[in-house]
Design an enzyme around this catalytic site. Structure first.
Site, PDB file in Angstrom:
ATOM      1  N   ASP A  26       0.645  -1.045  -0.508  1.00 16.01           N
ATOM      2  CA  ASP A  26       0.392  -0.122   0.326  1.00 16.01           C
ATOM      3  C   ASP A  26       1.031   0.897   0.079  1.00 16.01           C
ATOM      4  OD1 ASP A  26      -2.385  -1.873   0.598  1.00 16.01           O
ATOM      5  OD2 ASP A  26      -1.508  -2.131   2.490  1.00 16.01           O
ATOM      6  N   TYR A 207       5.259 -14.488  -0.269  1.00 16.98           N
ATOM      7  CA  TYR A 207       5.436 -14.797   0.603  1.00 16.98           C
ATOM      8  C   TYR A 207       5.916 -16.140   1.008  1.00 16.98           C
ATOM      9  CZ  TYR A 207       2.076 -11.269  -0.934  1.00 16.98           C
ATOM     10  OH  TYR A 207       1.846  -9.660  -0.811  1.00 16.98           O
ATOM     11  N   GLN A 273      13.159   2.060  -3.082  1.00 16.49           N
ATOM     12  CA  GLN A 273      12.245   1.779  -3.894  1.00 16.49           C
ATOM     13  C   GLN A 273      13.498   1.163  -4.682  1.00 16.49           C
ATOM     14  OE1 GLN A 273       8.928   3.569  -3.603  1.00 16.49           O
ATOM     15  NE2 GLN A 273       7.494   1.640  -3.093  1.00 16.49           N
ATOM     16  N   ARG A 289       5.460 -10.596  -5.743  1.00 16.06           N
ATOM     17  CA  ARG A 289       4.616 -11.322  -5.036  1.00 16.06           C
ATOM     18  C   ARG A 289       3.655  -9.653  -4.729  1.00 16.06           C
ATOM     19  NH1 ARG A 289       6.471 -10.372   1.242  1.00 16.06           N
ATOM     20  NH2 ARG A 289       5.917  -8.440   2.120  1.00 16.06           N
ATOM     21  N   GLY A 290       2.031  -9.468  -4.412  1.00 18.66           N
ATOM     22  CA  GLY A 290       1.447  -8.719  -4.170  1.00 18.66           C
ATOM     23  C   GLY A 290       1.412  -7.123  -5.444  1.00 18.66           C
ATOM     24  N   GLU A 291       2.074  -5.921  -5.420  1.00 19.89           N
ATOM     25  CA  GLU A 291       1.436  -5.571  -6.187  1.00 19.89           C
ATOM     26  C   GLU A 291       3.007  -4.883  -7.365  1.00 19.89           C
ATOM     27  OE1 GLU A 291      -2.475  -3.423  -6.429  1.00 19.89           O
ATOM     28  OE2 GLU A 291      -1.411  -1.477  -7.454  1.00 19.89           O
ATOM     29  N   ASP A 292       3.038  -4.223  -6.175  1.00 14.26           N
ATOM     30  CA  ASP A 292       3.950  -3.443  -6.516  1.00 14.26           C
ATOM     31  C   ASP A 292       5.479  -3.409  -7.389  1.00 14.26           C
ATOM     32  OD1 ASP A 292       5.678  -0.316  -7.463  1.00 14.26           O
ATOM     33  OD2 ASP A 292       6.932  -1.600  -5.945  1.00 14.26           O
ATOM     34  N   SER A 293       5.887  -4.691  -6.290  1.00  9.59           N
ATOM     35  CA  SER A 293       6.984  -5.768  -7.137  1.00  9.59           C
ATOM     36  C   SER A 293       7.335  -6.391  -8.425  1.00  9.59           C
ATOM     37  CB  SER A 293       7.814  -6.877  -5.703  1.00  9.59           C
ATOM     38  OG  SER A 293       7.009  -7.365  -5.227  1.00  9.59           O
TER      39      SER A 293
HETATM   40  O1  TRH Z   1       4.705  -6.411   0.869  1.00 10.03           O
HETATM   41  P1  TRH Z   1       3.466  -6.038  -0.697  1.00 10.03           P
HETATM   42  O2  TRH Z   1       3.163  -8.154  -0.003  1.00 10.03           O
HETATM   43  O3  TRH Z   1       2.620  -5.363  -0.125  1.00 10.03           O
HETATM   44  C1  TRH Z   1       0.740  -5.865  -0.373  1.00 10.03           C
HETATM   45  C2  TRH Z   1       0.256  -5.869   1.186  1.00 10.03           C
HETATM   46  O4  TRH Z   1       0.655  -6.326   1.723  1.00 10.03           O
HETATM   47  C3  TRH Z   1      -1.252  -5.018   0.546  1.00 10.03           C
HETATM   48  O5  TRH Z   1      -2.092  -5.040   1.582  1.00 10.03           O
HETATM   49  C4  TRH Z   1      -1.647  -5.966  -0.505  1.00 10.03           C
HETATM   50  O6  TRH Z   1      -3.019  -5.352  -0.842  1.00 10.03           O
HETATM   51  C5  TRH Z   1      -0.910  -5.836  -1.804  1.00 10.03           C
HETATM   52  O7  TRH Z   1       0.263  -6.522  -1.349  1.00 10.03           O
HETATM   53  C6  TRH Z   1      -0.998  -6.340  -3.381  1.00 10.03           C
HETATM   54  O8  TRH Z   1       3.560  -6.668  -2.098  1.00 10.03           O
HETATM   55  P2  TRH Z   1       4.591  -5.643  -3.143  1.00 10.03           P
HETATM   56  O9  TRH Z   1       3.014  -5.097  -3.285  1.00 10.03           O
HETATM   57  O10 TRH Z   1       5.031  -6.045  -3.932  1.00 10.03           O
HETATM   58  O11 TRH Z   1       5.308  -4.626  -1.961  1.00 10.03           O
HETATM   59  C7  TRH Z   1       6.407  -4.103  -1.813  1.00 10.03           C
HETATM   60  C8  TRH Z   1       7.069  -3.036  -1.744  1.00 10.03           C
HETATM   61  O12 TRH Z   1       8.436  -3.533  -0.550  1.00 10.03           O
HETATM   62  C9  TRH Z   1       7.436  -2.173  -2.986  1.00 10.03           C
HETATM   63  O13 TRH Z   1       6.890  -1.000  -3.137  1.00 10.03           O
HETATM   64  C10 TRH Z   1       8.593  -2.625  -3.200  1.00 10.03           C
HETATM   65  C11 TRH Z   1       9.572  -2.309  -2.056  1.00 10.03           C
HETATM   66  N1  TRH Z   1      10.568  -2.869  -1.420  1.00 10.03           N
HETATM   67  C12 TRH Z   1      11.437  -2.255  -1.448  1.00 10.03           C
HETATM   68  O14 TRH Z   1      11.392  -1.027  -1.487  1.00 10.03           O
HETATM   69  N2  TRH Z   1      12.730  -2.334  -0.813  1.00 10.03           N
HETATM   70  C13 TRH Z   1      13.263  -3.629  -0.489  1.00 10.03           C
HETATM   71  O15 TRH Z   1      14.478  -4.438  -0.407  1.00 10.03           O
HETATM   72  C14 TRH Z   1      11.911  -4.991  -0.784  1.00 10.03           C
HETATM   73  C15 TRH Z   1      12.578  -5.974  -0.922  1.00 10.03           C
HETATM   74  C16 TRH Z   1      11.060  -3.902  -1.290  1.00 10.03           C
END
Ligand code: TRH
Length: 395
Positions: A26, A207, A273, A289-293
């Site tokens: 988020d 995860y 990031q 995983r998730g959305e942003d990665s």
């Molecule tokens: O962390 P996520 O699993 O996040 C989520 C939330 O759980 C949310 O509630 C859910 O609805 C959503 O997923 C789909 O996964 P995500 O989206 O990949 O986010 C991880 C963030 O962390 C992303 O912006 C990249 C960042 N990141 C860093 O900035 N540095 C790092 O070293 C790593 C490993 C990740």
């Protein structure tokens, strides 16, 4: 470094509200959006966040103790139950992922003339219905006043809001991936030798999943030397168990280098990031995983497997399939079937040994596909370009 808030603040063009449900997605998405708007000259941004401790994990310059602070040109406001008195909403107000805006803030929006444009930025999904709902207005009553709230859906097709991708990112990635000396320096900075000729470098940020144990076990036993780059987090136990190193889990720390058969595991701290992007750009395969990665792995133009955020009713499995329908459409059927099966097995927690065994057969075509996919996705513009265009007709 964070700069504490001065007594008076400038008028803001954007208010973005982020409620951290869990993990980093988020705040990850909203921080990228805020940064891109600010850097690309779309005006002053204020980002409201309810959990600054999580935010600081991906933004090391942030001070979680401060109520308000400037960071990289963006004003970060801690989001309490109450809002500061006499608050003046920005021209555009974005609630991320249907987080509920504070009632006094909505009241101030309704009383403002002209009222701000109110956007609900939704979660990313490749489901077909998204095209029908993108851009729809939802009238909101605020006492005797009314406001329109617009649904803005990120997505993979021209009839959606697109994906976040800042200008210059693809050029920066190209330069990074072609710079052999730079890559060697990057690996050296992590305490690793340059990548060997037959070696694979793989990043993993997923995860928990029993599938990881079988995947990691086959990396240990295979003939190809593999270095796994593992940011510390939820997948640590499964990875180390698969490598036969479960005993190392309680004491594992960033910087550790572990060995098991043909697998080397480098444990990494979480970075900002931009640092995570560089890791994705540098690896031959990324598990995300998730959305942003997940989105950033696509900009890396490298093969990736997606561990989608699990939902109780298994709704995520249908979402995974809908994405794969797009992603795999241009691949030869055999390669497509393999990749679909691999993503599904990872998400169902199944044994993936036999699937990994087919990497030598499909790895090259997957790599070529990853490049063309990344270009195709941007053909109709990134999310900020589409958002600004959407707003032009409404402000
Ligand atoms: O962390 P996520 O699993 O996040 C989520 C939330 O759980 C949310 O509630 C859910 O609805 C959503 O997923 C789909 O996964 P995500 O989206 O990949 O986010 C991880 C963030 O962390 C992303 O912006 C990249 C960042 N990141 C860093 O900035 N540095 C790092 O070293 C790593 C490993 C990740």
């Amino acid at each position: 470094m964070a700069t504490p808030a001065p007594l008076s603040l400038p008028p803001f063009d954007w208010d973005i509200f982020c409620c951290v449900v869990d993990n980093f997605g988020d705040i990850g998405v909203t921080w990228r959006l805020a940064s891109q708007l600010q850097r690309e000259g779309h005006g002053q941004v204020r980002l409201w966040v309810d959990d600054l401790v999580s935010f600081a994990r991906i933004c090391p310059g942030l001070d979680p103790a401060l109520d308000g602070q400037w960071i990289e040109g963006i004003y970060v406001q801690r989001w309490h139950d109450t809002v500061p008195p006499n608050i003046v909403p920005a021209r555009v107000v974005i609630e991320a992922f249907a987080c509920e805006l504070p009632a006094p803030f909505v009241q101030a929006m309704a009383e403002q003339s002209p009222p701000p444009c109110w956007i609900n930025l939704e979660y990313l999904s490749a489901e077909a219905w998204v095209e029908d709902c993108h851009g729809l207005a939802s009238p909101q009553r605020v006492g005797k006043l009314s406001l329109n709230k617009y649904f803005f859906f990120p997505g993979f097709t021209p009839r959606t809001g697109g994906l976040l991708c800042e200008q210059g990112l693809i050029a920066a990635r190209e330069q990074w991936q072609q710079d052999e000396a730079g890559l060697a320096a990057y690996w050296a900075g992590l305490g690793l030798a340059p990548k060997g000729k037959d070696e694979l470098r793989i990043s993993l940020f997923t995860y928990e999943s029993p599938a990881l144990k079988s995947l990691v076990a086959s990396w240990c036993q295979g003939a190809t030397p593999i270095t796994l780059l593992l940011p510390l987090g939820r997948s640590l136990r499964d990875v180390l168990t698969g490598a036969g190193l479960a005993n190392a889990t309680p004491t594992a720390q960033a910087g550790d280098l572990l060995h098991s058969g043909h697998l080397t595991i480098k444990l990494l701290p979480m970075t900002d990031q931009a640092g995570y992007d560089r890791l994705l750009w540098s690896c031959d395969l990324n598990l995300v995983r998730g959305e942003d990665s997940f989105v950033r792995a696509q900009w890396a133009a490298r093969p990736f497997l997606w561990h989608i955020y699990p939902q109780d009713d298994l709704a995520h499995i249908a979402k995974l399939d809908d994405f794969l329908d797009h992603y795999l459409a241009d691949l030869p059927p055999q390669a497509g079937q393999w990749l679909r099966a691999f993503n599904q097995a990872l998400n169902h927690g199944q044994d993936v040994r036999e699937l990994w065994a087919q990497w030598p057969q499909f790895g090259t075509i997957w790599q070529q596909h990853a490049r063309s996919w990344s270009q195709k996705l941007l053909a109709d513009g990134d999310l900020v370009t589409r958002l600004v265009k959407f707003l032009e007709s409404r402000i």
